[in-house]
Design a protein around this motif. Structure first.
Motif, PDB file in Angstrom:
ATOM      1  N   GLU A 113      36.641  33.611  50.685  1.00 48.41           N
ATOM      2  CA  GLU A 113      36.836  34.312  49.415  1.00 48.41           C
ATOM      3  C   GLU A 113      38.207  34.973  49.437  1.00 48.41           C
ATOM      4  N   PRO A 115      40.982  37.334  47.732  1.00 50.61           N
ATOM      5  CA  PRO A 115      40.929  38.465  46.796  1.00 50.61           C
ATOM      6  C   PRO A 115      41.981  38.393  45.699  1.00 50.61           C
ATOM      7  N   ASP A 116      41.654  39.021  44.574  1.00 48.15           N
ATOM      8  CA  ASP A 116      42.579  39.247  43.456  1.00 48.15           C
ATOM      9  C   ASP A 116      43.261  37.965  42.959  1.00 48.15           C
ATOM     10  N   LYS A 119      44.548  36.941  36.836  1.00 47.77           N
ATOM     11  CA  LYS A 119      43.580  37.279  35.795  1.00 47.77           C
ATOM     12  C   LYS A 119      43.397  36.143  34.795  1.00 47.77           C
ATOM     13  N   TRP A 123      38.281  34.340  37.016  1.00 50.29           N
ATOM     14  CA  TRP A 123      37.321  34.127  38.109  1.00 50.29           C
ATOM     15  C   TRP A 123      36.778  35.426  38.682  1.00 50.29           C
ATOM     16  N   GLY A 124      37.165  36.561  38.154  1.00 44.40           N
ATOM     17  CA  GLY A 124      36.666  37.821  38.669  1.00 44.40           C
ATOM     18  C   GLY A 124      37.477  38.336  39.836  1.00 44.40           C
ATOM     19  N   LYS A 125      36.813  38.990  40.786  1.00 44.30           N
ATOM     20  CA  LYS A 125      37.503  39.654  41.888  1.00 44.30           C
ATOM     21  C   LYS A 125      37.961  38.691  42.978  1.00 44.30           C
ATOM     22  N   ASN A 126      37.304  37.529  43.115  1.00 49.99           N
ATOM     23  CA  ASN A 126      37.622  36.625  44.216  1.00 49.99           C
ATOM     24  C   ASN A 126      37.728  35.189  43.731  1.00 49.99           C
ATOM     25  N   HIS A 128      37.414  31.192  45.224  1.00 50.64           N
ATOM     26  CA  HIS A 128      36.616  30.536  46.261  1.00 50.64           C
ATOM     27  C   HIS A 128      37.370  29.302  46.745  1.00 50.64           C
ATOM     28  N   ASP A 233      51.660  35.324  40.804  1.00 52.07           N
ATOM     29  CA  ASP A 233      50.573  35.767  39.933  1.00 52.07           C
ATOM     30  C   ASP A 233      50.487  34.988  38.632  1.00 52.07           C
TER      31      ASP A 233
END
Length: 352
Positions: A113, A115-116, A119, A123-126, A128, A233
């Motif tokens: 997983e 992180p970050d 946005k 996909w949320g916080k993690n 995959h 990002d």
């Protein structure tokens, strides 16, 4: 008097006393090739003190640094460019064992997983990442997936297996619920059908044996440190996947491995592994994701946009893809039990 006593030229002694020269340090006759990159390295390590030196070396090479990696790391140490971190000091004494991995015998798999994620991915916080490694040669590939559900796992297994070039005799997993019953380690009936389709034996790691699949654990570490830490990002999922594939080919496959005949690259060792051919069609699993319809009645999926009736604008729909069929279905509700209201030909990721 000092020069006569020491047997040196008095101009040399005068330069030492004036601070113009330092005893034991010779003045460079050519420009320091590392000097133009000092400030860049200082800022990068101040921003991320845990950035690997290998990752930073890749960056400065792209900027024009022509020195070797040992010289680069020596400059980092000599100039004290990396901030000190007591928590990251290496630990020693952990018991390890050397496990033989015959050629073509085993592929090791694991999730990580990350992180970050950007946005824009939604996909949320993690994020995959599924990683698969040929245990003998060390060649590895990864697949960025939206979920760790079994259907997405199967899609990642098929994608990575084809990228590795073939199927080994066994696949090794830890006790993940999508493959086996964690308390007993027995393979589930649904995944047994997957193993039969690809003609592999499923090997489950024994309990409390974290080092048993150390090859993939190291690949996971590399993916997190050398790929994910440096990912911009503003990239899309498809561009991130392309960057990962390129890194595995240009960096991972060029590593040198000790062999009986000397040293060979990972790509050379992997090419000699006796791998079985991958089935022509993937296992027919259905991967489902939830999407928000745009104001223009478009649904985004893997870098492409698919149209739906205009009355579904700004609603939530489910997108299901059955592997190997070449099309996707869009359902009228947030799950796959809702009626199918649109079917489209599945386009290659990021083509429009």
């Amino acid at each position: 008097a000092i020069a006569r006593h020491l047997g040196h030229d008095r101009k040399t002694i005068r330069a030492y006393l004036a601070g113009d020269r330092e005893p034991g340090v010779r003045k460079r006759t050519i420009a320091d090739p590392f000097e133009p990159f000092v400030e860049y390295c200082r800022r990068r390590l101040a921003e991320d003190p845990h950035l690997w030196a290998t990752t930073l070396f890749d960056e400065v090479v792209e900027l024009g640094y022509a020195g070797s990696y040992p010289t680069f790391t020596r400059q980092l140490r000599t100039r004290a460019l990396r901030p000190a971190c007591e928590a990251c000091r290496p630990t020693k004494g952990r018991p390890v064992a050397v496990i033989e991995h015959p050629a073509g015998e085993e592929t090791q798999w694991d999730w990580v997983e990350l992180p970050d994620p950007p946005k824009a991915w939604g996909w949320g916080k993690n994020a995959h990442l599924l990683v698969g490694v040929l245990a003998h040669s060390g060649r590895w590939r990864g697949a960025l997936l939206e979920s760790e559900e079994q259907a997405h796992l199967i899609a990642g297994l098929d994608q990575i297996t084809r990228a590795l070039g073939g199927v080994t005799k066994s696949w090794r997993f830890d006790r993940m619920a999508t493959v086996c019953h964690p308390p007993t380690g027995r393979v589930t009936a649904t995944f047994a059908a997957v193993a039969k389709h690809y003609g592999v034996q499923v090997s489950i790691c024994p309990p409390r044996r974290g080092n048993r699949k150390g090859v993939v654990e190291k690949a996971v570490h590399v993916a997190a440190q050398r790929f994910w830490r440096t990912l911009p990002d503003d990239v899309s999922v498809e561009e991130a996947q392309a960057r990962l594939d390129k890194w595995c080919t240009t960096r991972g496959d060029t590593r040198l491995r000790a062999t009986k005949d000397g040293k060979s690259s990972v790509a050379t060792v992997a090419a000699a592994e006796p791998l079985a051919p991958v089935p022509a069609a993937p296992f027919p699993a259905t991967a489902t994701v939830t999407r928000k319809v745009s104001a223009q009645a478009l649904v985004a999926h893997r870098g492409n946009f698919y149209s739906v009736p205009p009355e579904l604008a700004r609603t939530t729909v489910a997108v299901s893809v059955r592997l190997g069929t070449g099309h996707l279905d869009i359902h009228a509700g947030p799950d796959a039990v809702a009626p199918v209201i649109a079917r489209h030909r599945l386009a290659a990721p990021g083509t429009g």
